[in-house]
Design a protein around this motif. Structure first.
Motif, PDB file in Angstrom:
ATOM      1  N   ASP A  39      -1.157   9.528   5.294  1.00 11.58           N
ATOM      2  CA  ASP A  39      -2.264   8.574   5.295  1.00 11.58           C
ATOM      3  C   ASP A  39      -2.640   8.135   6.698  1.00 11.58           C
ATOM      4  O   ASP A  39      -3.748   7.652   6.922  1.00 11.58           O
ATOM      5  N   LEU A  40      -1.710   8.285   7.627  1.00 10.96           N
ATOM      6  CA  LEU A  40      -1.983   7.812   8.980  1.00 10.96           C
ATOM      7  C   LEU A  40      -2.917   8.781   9.690  1.00 10.96           C
ATOM      8  O   LEU A  40      -2.799   9.984   9.537  1.00 10.96           O
ATOM      9  N   PHE A  46      -8.717   1.301   1.384  1.00  8.62           N
ATOM     10  CA  PHE A  46      -7.592   2.224   1.201  1.00  8.62           C
ATOM     11  C   PHE A  46      -7.553   2.748  -0.229  1.00  8.62           C
ATOM     12  O   PHE A  46      -7.212   3.904  -0.467  1.00  8.62           O
ATOM     13  N   ARG A  47      -7.936   1.899  -1.201  1.00 10.07           N
ATOM     14  CA  ARG A  47      -7.943   2.375  -2.578  1.00 10.07           C
ATOM     15  C   ARG A  47      -9.004   3.436  -2.790  1.00 10.07           C
ATOM     16  O   ARG A  47      -8.791   4.395  -3.525  1.00 10.07           O
ATOM     17  N   LYS A  65      -8.049   6.423   0.320  1.00  7.68           N
ATOM     18  CA  LYS A  65      -6.671   6.880   0.487  1.00  7.68           C
ATOM     19  C   LYS A  65      -6.358   7.251   1.931  1.00  7.68           C
ATOM     20  O   LYS A  65      -5.742   8.279   2.205  1.00  7.68           O
ATOM     21  N   SER A  66      -6.847   6.457   2.864  1.00  2.00           N
ATOM     22  CA  SER A  66      -6.567   6.745   4.273  1.00  2.00           C
ATOM     23  C   SER A  66      -6.704   5.468   5.069  1.00  2.00           C
ATOM     24  O   SER A  66      -7.368   4.521   4.649  1.00  2.00           O
ATOM     25  N   GLU A  68     -11.741   1.152 -10.654  1.00  4.97           N
ATOM     26  CA  GLU A  68     -10.438   1.704 -10.274  1.00  4.97           C
ATOM     27  C   GLU A  68      -9.784   2.388 -11.452  1.00  4.97           C
ATOM     28  O   GLU A  68      -9.226   3.457 -11.322  1.00  4.97           O
ATOM     29  N   LEU A  91       0.825  -1.214   0.000  1.00  5.60           N
ATOM     30  CA  LEU A  91       0.000   0.000   0.000  1.00  5.60           C
ATOM     31  C   LEU A  91       0.852   1.254   0.000  1.00  5.60           C
ATOM     32  O   LEU A  91       0.334   2.330  -0.272  1.00  5.60           O
TER      33      LEU A  91
END
Lengths: 174, 104
Positions: free
Chosen positions: A82-83, B84-85, B88-89, A169, A76
């Motif tokens: 992102d955290l 996540f895709r 994005k988090s 996607e 990922l």
């Protein structure tokens, strides 16, 4: 005497790894802490003369599941942004600690009333692969078959989950 | 001599750290690893009692728990990849796709 020292070292490693998993911000370091915990629990299984479960723990947990977690984490490519930021982490940890104390006291009080026995390593074949397999296939055959169906469902489900979003996607990337 | 209580102490501490991780953290990976830690603590409890009663059934329950954890790992990690895709988090507060209205 030797087993006592090994027990103390393994349980200290297990608890330290779990605490490292709890308080580290980066999930990679959390996964490495959990890996230490898994290996130490495998050692505790060996100390309880469950040699087959020791191997299963090392191969399945520390080998397969932790490798899968670390692979997904690196796949990922998680960045710092992102955290989630967790401003209330330590107060919530304290709250959880207070919440878990009554359960721990209750269970330990109930356990400590049981008659004490020596839990050292035995000389019999208790926990070897042959007696475990005999018990598994004689007394627990239905559970074993149900577990195999569950694993098949999980396999098919993860493939379906990973495959279904692909055309969406591609549109999202433009 | 290592008693039953010391093993129970270790496994209860591991289980409690797992529960605290589910309560206190917001990173979804750490929540998943806390669930694994809870399963491990209970497995250690089962194996301790198998040795205490000299009965193999508890060890077989532990094997079943490990197999269920493997199935859970497959499903949970693919769900994490999907989330996540799309978002994005890794924050659990972002994953509110089932609530009505405020979701974009």
């Amino acid at each position: 005497m030797m087993a006592d020292i090994i027990f103390l070292a393994l349980s200290a490693f297990a608890i330290a790894g779990a605490i490292a998993m709890l308080i580290n911000k980066s999930p990679i370091y959390s996964a490495l802490g959990l890996l230490i915990t898994m290996l130490s629990i495998g050692g505790l299984f060996a100390l309880l003369s469950a040699s087959f479960l020791f191997m299963v723990q090392i191969i399945v947990y520390a080998g397969a599941i932790m490798t899968l977690i670390l692979f997904i984490l690196m796949f990922l490519n998680i960045k710092e942004e992102d955290l989630p930021n967790e401003p209330k982490k330590y107060p919530l940890i304290g709250l959880g600690l207070i919440l878990m104390i009554p359960l721990n006291v209750l269970v330990l009080k109930a356990i400590s009333n049981l008659p004490s026995k020596d839990l050292g390593i035995t000389n019999t074949d208790f926990g070897d692969i042959k007696p475990v397999g005999m018990a598994l296939y004689n007394n627990w055959l239905v559970s074993f078959e149900l577990i195999s169906i569950l694993l098949l469902v999980a396999l098919v489900g993860s493939i379906v989950l990973a495959k279904r979003r692909k055309p969406k996607e591609k549109r999202g990337e433009q | 001599m290592i008693s039953l209580t010391s093993y129970a102490f270790v496994s209860m501490i591991l289980f409690s750290i797992g529960v605290i991780g589910v309560i206190a953290r917001r990173n979804i990976f750490v929540i998943y690893m806390s669930i694994e830690l809870m399963l491990n603590g209970i497995t250690l409890f089962f194996v301790t009692f198998a040795r205490y009663h000299f009965n193999l059934d508890a060890q077989i329950i532990s094997i079943l728990v490990i197999a269920i954890a493997a199935a859970e790992a497959a499903i949970f990690l693919s769900v994490i990849i999907l989330l996540f895709r799309s978002k994005k988090s890794l924050d659990t507060d972002v994953f509110n796709t089932l609530t009505q209205g405020e979701n974009s």
